[in-house]
Design an enzyme around this catalytic site. Structure first.
Site, PDB file in Angstrom:
ATOM      1  N   ASN A   1     -14.923  53.589 -85.166  1.00 15.86           N
ATOM      2  CA  ASN A   1     -13.533  52.601 -84.894  1.00 15.86           C
ATOM      3  C   ASN A   1     -12.759  53.445 -85.880  1.00 15.86           C
ATOM      4  O   ASN A   1     -11.329  52.864 -86.281  1.00 15.86           O
ATOM      5  CB  ASN A   1     -14.053  51.586 -85.324  1.00 15.86           C
ATOM      6  CG  ASN A   1     -14.492  50.458 -84.243  1.00 15.86           C
ATOM      7  OD1 ASN A   1     -15.207  49.509 -84.606  1.00 15.86           O
ATOM      8  ND2 ASN A   1     -14.308  50.855 -82.970  1.00 15.86           N
TER       9      ASN A   1
ATOM     10  N   ASP B   1     -16.176  42.427 -78.655  1.00 19.62           N
ATOM     11  CA  ASP B   1     -14.984  43.594 -78.479  1.00 19.62           C
ATOM     12  C   ASP B   1     -14.406  42.850 -77.485  1.00 19.62           C
ATOM     13  O   ASP B   1     -14.180  41.717 -76.461  1.00 19.62           O
ATOM     14  CB  ASP B   1     -16.389  44.436 -77.145  1.00 19.62           C
ATOM     15  CG  ASP B   1     -15.461  45.647 -76.878  1.00 19.62           C
ATOM     16  OD1 ASP B   1     -14.268  45.846 -77.229  1.00 19.62           O
ATOM     17  OD2 ASP B   1     -15.362  45.978 -75.720  1.00 19.62           O
TER      18      ASP B   1
END
Ligand code: FPP
Length: 244
Positions: free
Chosen positions: A71, A23
């Site tokens: 996502n 991330d």
């Protein structure tokens, strides 16, 4: 327990399987007034570097969370940027890594990805299908709940009752041992639908570094921290001591 001595120092306990939530690419890019796609490109290069470092340390399995089912709802332009990374670099990078005898597995609902990307992924997997013992798992269009529901449906279709082991074999990671260490970069402290079944006894390590700046040294630090933790798997210290 799946632990190895560190090949480099000979002292540190090494996790057999490391999983990473990569991330912070977007924030890394934003801070530098760069497009998010540059952050993802840097992230991909770091991902390869860390995989090499992990193999050098004696790790056997590495799983990376490259794209979640959630996502897939990101702007089309960002998704295309990620797919272009796969189109332009995936085969070459994976060949380089898998030359060490690692088998590549892509885990997730790959059918949700563009056809040409699926083809690249399947071909890359096929090139390494004969390897056993070491593995790289790339999670794409992956969600742990989706994985668990899919496994439940497979079990129902088979008509057989499952055990913990037989259920585990129905997951995308079926032939891979559970992760010993899960690392998340980017300051957030959560699992975000990653390996929820497999993470039952994993040690968790969170780093404030954005993924592109998570260096080999940072990985070494995480492994060192792992080796200092006592994994009891629900047992008492006394039970553990008498086992040794
Ligand atoms: C999360 O950071 C990261 C991703 C959604 C993509 C991760 C992908 C790579 C590291 C490289 C690509 C690898 C392949 C195989 C395509 P974020 O963008 O959400 O960062 P932010 O939280 O700072 O916005």
């Amino acid at each position: 327990m799946g632990l190895r001595k560190n090949k480099i120092t000979g002292e540190t306990k090494i996790p057999r399987h490391i999983a990473m939530i990569m991330d912070g690419n977007g924030r890394w890019a934003k801070k530098r007034f760069l497009p998010r796609s540059v952050g993802h490109k840097q992230g991909m290069e770091r991902m390869i570097g860390l995989m090499e470092r992990a193999f050098d340390l004696g790790v056997d399995y590495i799983t990376v969370y490259a794209l979640s089912t959630e996502n897939l709802l990101r702007p089309k332009e960002e998704l295309e940027g990620l797919f272009n990374l796969i189109r332009n670099h995936f085969k070459e990078y994976m060949r380089r890594l898998c030359a060490r005898g690692a088998r590549l597995r892509v885990i997730g609902n790959v059918a949700l990805l563009p056809d040409d990307v699926q083809k690249i992924l399947h071909e890359s997997e096929a090139e390494t299908a004969h390897f056993a013992g070491k593995g790289i798992n790339v999670a794409l269009a992956y969600g742990a709940r989706d994985e668990i529901v899919r496994a439940v449906n497979l079990a129902v279709e088979s008509g057989e009752k499952v055990t913990e082991e037989s259920f585990s074999a129905l997951l995308y990671t079926g032939e891979v041992p559970d992760p010993d260490l899960i690392i998340r970069t980017g300051k957030e402290v959560r699992l975000s639908n990653f390996l929820l079944y497999q993470a039952a006894y994993a040690e968790l390590y969170f780093s404030d570094k954005m993924f592109p700046e998570f260096s080999d040294k940072e990985l070494d630090k995480a492994v060192l921290e792992f080796s200092r933790r006592t994994r009891r798997f629900g047992k008492t210290d006394e039970q553990l001591n008498t086992q040794e």
